[in-house]
Design a protein around this motif. Structure first.
Motif, PDB file in Angstrom:
ATOM      1  N   TRP A  29       0.833  -1.208   0.000  1.00  0.00           N
ATOM      2  CA  TRP A  29       0.000   0.000   0.000  1.00  0.00           C
ATOM      3  C   TRP A  29       0.868   1.259   0.000  1.00  0.00           C
ATOM      4  O   TRP A  29       0.579   2.223  -0.733  1.00  0.00           O
ATOM      5  CB  TRP A  29      -0.918   0.016   1.217  1.00  0.00           C
ATOM      6  N   VAL A  30       1.944   1.268   0.792  1.00  0.00           N
ATOM      7  CA  VAL A  30       2.809   2.441   0.862  1.00  0.00           C
ATOM      8  C   VAL A  30       3.447   2.719  -0.495  1.00  0.00           C
ATOM      9  O   VAL A  30       3.438   3.861  -0.985  1.00  0.00           O
ATOM     10  CB  VAL A  30       3.895   2.239   1.941  1.00  0.00           C
ATOM     11  N   VAL A  31       3.993   1.681  -1.117  1.00  0.00           N
ATOM     12  CA  VAL A  31       4.688   1.870  -2.394  1.00  0.00           C
ATOM     13  C   VAL A  31       3.720   2.291  -3.494  1.00  0.00           C
ATOM     14  O   VAL A  31       3.989   3.223  -4.264  1.00  0.00           O
ATOM     15  CB  VAL A  31       5.440   0.586  -2.781  1.00  0.00           C
ATOM     16  N   LEU A  32       2.570   1.624  -3.579  1.00  0.00           N
ATOM     17  CA  LEU A  32       1.618   1.932  -4.651  1.00  0.00           C
ATOM     18  C   LEU A  32       0.935   3.271  -4.437  1.00  0.00           C
ATOM     19  O   LEU A  32       0.724   4.033  -5.392  1.00  0.00           O
ATOM     20  CB  LEU A  32       0.577   0.811  -4.746  1.00  0.00           C
ATOM     21  N   PRO A  37      -2.160   9.115  -7.950  1.00  0.00           N
ATOM     22  CA  PRO A  37      -2.732  10.460  -7.802  1.00  0.00           C
ATOM     23  C   PRO A  37      -4.052  10.466  -7.052  1.00  0.00           C
ATOM     24  O   PRO A  37      -4.486  11.524  -6.588  1.00  0.00           O
ATOM     25  CB  PRO A  37      -2.914  10.933  -9.248  1.00  0.00           C
ATOM     26  N   HIS A  38      -4.705   9.317  -6.938  1.00  0.00           N
ATOM     27  CA  HIS A  38      -5.986   9.225  -6.237  1.00  0.00           C
ATOM     28  C   HIS A  38      -5.905   8.155  -5.140  1.00  0.00           C
ATOM     29  O   HIS A  38      -6.750   7.265  -5.053  1.00  0.00           O
ATOM     30  CB  HIS A  38      -7.107   8.895  -7.222  1.00  0.00           C
ATOM     31  N   GLY A  47      -4.118   3.762 -11.405  1.00  0.00           N
ATOM     32  CA  GLY A  47      -4.504   3.927 -12.804  1.00  0.00           C
ATOM     33  C   GLY A  47      -3.536   4.800 -13.573  1.00  0.00           C
ATOM     34  O   GLY A  47      -3.367   4.646 -14.784  1.00  0.00           O
ATOM     35  N   GLY A  48      -2.879   5.710 -12.875  1.00  0.00           N
ATOM     36  CA  GLY A  48      -1.891   6.588 -13.506  1.00  0.00           C
ATOM     37  C   GLY A  48      -0.691   6.754 -12.587  1.00  0.00           C
ATOM     38  O   GLY A  48      -0.814   6.716 -11.354  1.00  0.00           O
TER      39      GLY A  48
END
Length: 275
Positions: A29-32, A37-38, A47-48
């Protein structure tokens, strides 16, 4: 019997996978979220891809000053802890006394004391001696709180260094302090590395002590300033929080990488006193 062994092995593997998932999901979770952006509380592939979260936190007030304060606090306290632990562990390891065992048991008991149980008298003492809201006072308390377990660890590693090596140095005219600095400590490099990493990591993640002893915002370390990402009414900037967490974890990871070789090097003293 083979079926029973297989079922037990599968059960153990499933339990280990659950434990691994419990550790891996927060890290994922931290890395992603740091590049999402959301970002929210869900673990998902963004998604981006964006670096806006890092750009938002890479400012002197948010990241640079708190990280520098953390490095000063934890670095100085770790150095003081290692030096004092080595000096205290040496006589406990090399000299036999009736007081050794009671002293070591007292040290072991001190490691089990919760930090919250002693913060009230410590805070009152620091106010009386004018050490409240000072970096040096916090460094001293950090070192004092880590010293009991550091002495215990250092003494156990020091017991693995053959005494005959020191006796040979004493024959050549070396003092006890010289034999400690030039023979014992270099040979127990992995032990010193373990004490250093353990002390630094424990201090690096400590929130309660600097939160209580430091009052000026400019002196707050990163472990306290991370609380600023939790806003009022439950509003949290999850992306910026994750980005700051990545930056906050970097010094600890770098420290472990630097000492990883010594941690796995072992002592290899078996032939040092032969022949």
């Amino acid at each position: 019997m083979p079926r029973r062994r297989t079922s037990r092995r599968l059960t153990a593997d499933a339990a280990l996978l659950l434990v691994a998932a419990a550790f891996a999901l927060p890290l994922a979770w931290v890395v992603l979220s740091a590049v999402d952006p959301h970002a929210d509380l869900r673990v998902r592939v963004p998604g981006g891809f964006t670096l806006a979260n890092f750009r938002a936190v890479l400012t002197p007030d948010i990241t640079y000053t708190p990280l520098l304060n953390s490095l000063v606090l934890c670095g100085c306290a770790t150095a003081l802890t290692v030096v004092c632990a080595a000096l205290a562990a040496y006589p406990l390891s090399r000299f036999r006394s009736r007081l050794n065992r009671p002293f070591l048991l007292t040290i072991l008991f001190a490691t089990s004391l919760p930090i919250t149980a002693i913060m009230v008298p410590v805070y009152a003492l620091f106010v009386r001696v004018n050490l409240i809201d000072t970096m040096q006072g916090t460094i001293l308390f950090f070192a004092a709180s880590q010293l009991p377990f550091a002495i215990w660890l250092m003494k156990n590693f020091m017991d693995g260094v053959p005494r005959e090596l020191e006796e040979a140095a004493w024959t050549d005219g070396a003092s006890a302090l010289q034999s400690l600095l030039r023979i014992v400590l270099p040979l127990m490099g992995p032990g010193v590395a373990v004490v250093t990493v353990f002390s630094f990591v424990t201090m690096w993640g400590n929130f309660f002590v600097p939160f209580m002893l430091l009052l000026t915002p400019d002196q707050m370390p990163a472990s306290v300033s991370i609380n600023d990402f939790f806003g009022n009414r439950g509003m949290v900037a999850y992306g910026q929080l994750a980005a700051f967490s990545v930056l906050y974890s970097t010094p600890v990871i770098l420290l472990y990488v630097l000492v990883a070789r010594r941690l796995g090097g072992g002592f290899a003293l078996g032939g040092a006193v032969k022949g």
